[in-house]
Design an enzyme around this catalytic site. Structure first.
Site, PDB file in Angstrom:
ATOM      1  N   LEU A 136       5.393 -10.170   4.440  1.00 37.21           N
ATOM      2  CA  LEU A 136       6.290  -9.231   5.106  1.00 37.21           C
ATOM      3  C   LEU A 136       5.601  -7.928   5.496  1.00 37.21           C
ATOM      4  O   LEU A 136       6.167  -7.134   6.251  1.00 37.21           O
ATOM      5  CB  LEU A 136       7.470  -8.896   4.175  1.00 37.21           C
ATOM      6  N   THR A 175       4.809   2.565   3.905  1.00 39.18           N
ATOM      7  CA  THR A 175       6.233   2.629   4.257  1.00 39.18           C
ATOM      8  C   THR A 175       7.122   2.089   3.141  1.00 39.18           C
ATOM      9  O   THR A 175       8.322   2.318   3.153  1.00 39.18           O
ATOM     10  CB  THR A 175       6.537   1.856   5.563  1.00 39.18           C
ATOM     11  N   TYR A 181       3.307  -3.216  17.667  1.00 36.46           N
ATOM     12  CA  TYR A 181       4.130  -4.072  16.815  1.00 36.46           C
ATOM     13  C   TYR A 181       4.379  -5.424  17.480  1.00 36.46           C
ATOM     14  O   TYR A 181       4.165  -6.481  16.865  1.00 36.46           O
ATOM     15  CB  TYR A 181       5.456  -3.381  16.526  1.00 36.46           C
ATOM     16  N   LYS A 197       2.741  -8.935  16.147  1.00 33.71           N
ATOM     17  CA  LYS A 197       3.496 -10.094  15.671  1.00 33.71           C
ATOM     18  C   LYS A 197       3.120 -11.360  16.445  1.00 33.71           C
ATOM     19  O   LYS A 197       3.171 -12.475  15.899  1.00 33.71           O
ATOM     20  CB  LYS A 197       5.002  -9.822  15.778  1.00 33.71           C
ATOM     21  N   ASN A 217       0.815  -1.223   0.000  1.00 31.36           N
ATOM     22  CA  ASN A 217       0.000   0.000   0.000  1.00 31.36           C
ATOM     23  C   ASN A 217       0.845   1.269   0.000  1.00 31.36           C
ATOM     24  O   ASN A 217       0.317   2.376   0.024  1.00 31.36           O
ATOM     25  CB  ASN A 217      -0.979   0.016   1.178  1.00 31.36           C
TER      26      ASN A 217
END
Length: 319
Positions: free
Chosen positions: A78, A38, A150, A154, A35
């Protein structure tokens, strides 16, 4: 590797762009989904004219993100804001990528019967109470801390992959330890890129506390580990890192200044919630994947500085 058709989420990101390039060189058709929150177009600009490369500029959390994707042989997941700068700025997007996005990826793998490798993180171990960390260690994490979007994201990714694996999906998990190298841009926010950019500008490398350690893995080594995991049926999780490259952040800063030949190091107060020590136990990767990282920290930093130097010089030239 035999001929493949691989889907890479986060394919325009730092690691994703390296994996795209690696797989194209081995003869695989590659579809990158990103997208661009980043990811960077510059990372994949040289791939856009390759007839075996396709970019889908969409969000993995969106309905229909993976429509009309059939005939895949592999998926590598990823996509996630990876740097502390990015995931603390976009905590809800981080959680959505790790939860909704991961489930969408795993559902695609289940529907198409495709091998999927999901990238977790060494952050899964939190501020570890054992050293080095092996895959059986369950971690010491703060679910509401500054970096929890984060870390806990994960952990959700791993739980989702494990649930799918139990239902028959051919899923695997890798846990990267501080991967670095070219395509980490000066504004990336991770420690290696920040230090390299500051040194090349002749500026100050601000080191928070400095005695905390990380184990740094050069990106080419990591990509080799991911490729081995793609060809494996192992679920893992498998640590992918370089235990020989555990170094204090202060020593890392000094090394960057030494190799760059410019910059200076300044100690500043530490950050609340920062991890004190981190080093992977990679025995499982050696045994299950016949993999080990081989690039020295000095060589990896030199290559990273060589890549970033013209980027910084171009930045200075337009000021």
């Amino acid at each position: 590797m035999p001929a493949q058709r691989t889907l890479i989420t986060g394919g325009a990101g730092f690691i994703g762009s390296h994996l795209c390039r690696y797989l194209l060189k081995t003869g695989s058709d590659v579809t990158a989904v990103d997208n661009m929150s980043t990811g960077r177009a510059d990372n994949i600009a040289d791939l856009m004219d390759n007839p075996r490369f396709t970019l889908r500029a969409t969000d993995i959390t969106a309905p229909g993100a993976f429509d009309e994707l059939d005939g895949l042989t592999h998926i590598v997941h990823l996509a996630c804001p990876a740097s502390p700068k990015a995931n603390t700025k976009m905590p809800l997007d981080t959680i959505r990528a790790c939860s909704v996005g991961t489930l969408n990826v795993l559902d695609l793998a289940a529907r198409t019967g495709t091998r999927v490798v999901c990238a977790s993180s060494s952050e899964i171990y939190g501020d570890p109470l054992v050293h080095p960390q092996n895959e059986t260690y369950r971690g010491n994490c703060d679910p509401i801390g500054a970096f929890s979007a984060y870390t806990e994201g994960k952990r959700v990714l791993e739980a989702a992959a494990a649930a799918h694996s139990r239902e028959g999906t051919n899923a695997g998990i890798v846990r990267p330890f501080n991967v670095y190298g070219p395509n980490m841009w000066p504004d990336d926010g991770r420690v290696v890129s920040s230090f390299c950019a500051s040194a090349l500008r002749g500026g100050t490398l601000e080191v928070a506390a400095g005695d905390q350690t990380r184990s740094f893995c050069y990106v080419d080594d990591f990509i080799d580990g991911v490729a081995a995991m793609m060809d494996s049926d192992s679920f893992g999780p498998v640590n992918l890192g370089n235990p020989a490259c555990e170094v204090s952040i202060a020593a890392l800063a000094e090394l960057v200044v030494q190799i760059a030949g410019s910059g200076r190091v300044q100690l500043v107060p530490g950050r609340v919630g920062d991890t004190h020590r981190r080093q992977p136990d990679t025995e499982l990767a050696s045994r299950a994947l016949s993999w080990a990282a081989t690039t020295s920290l000095e060589a990896g930093i030199e290559r990273t500085l060589d890549w970033m130097s013209p980027v910084i010089h171009a930045e200075i030239a337009v000021r």
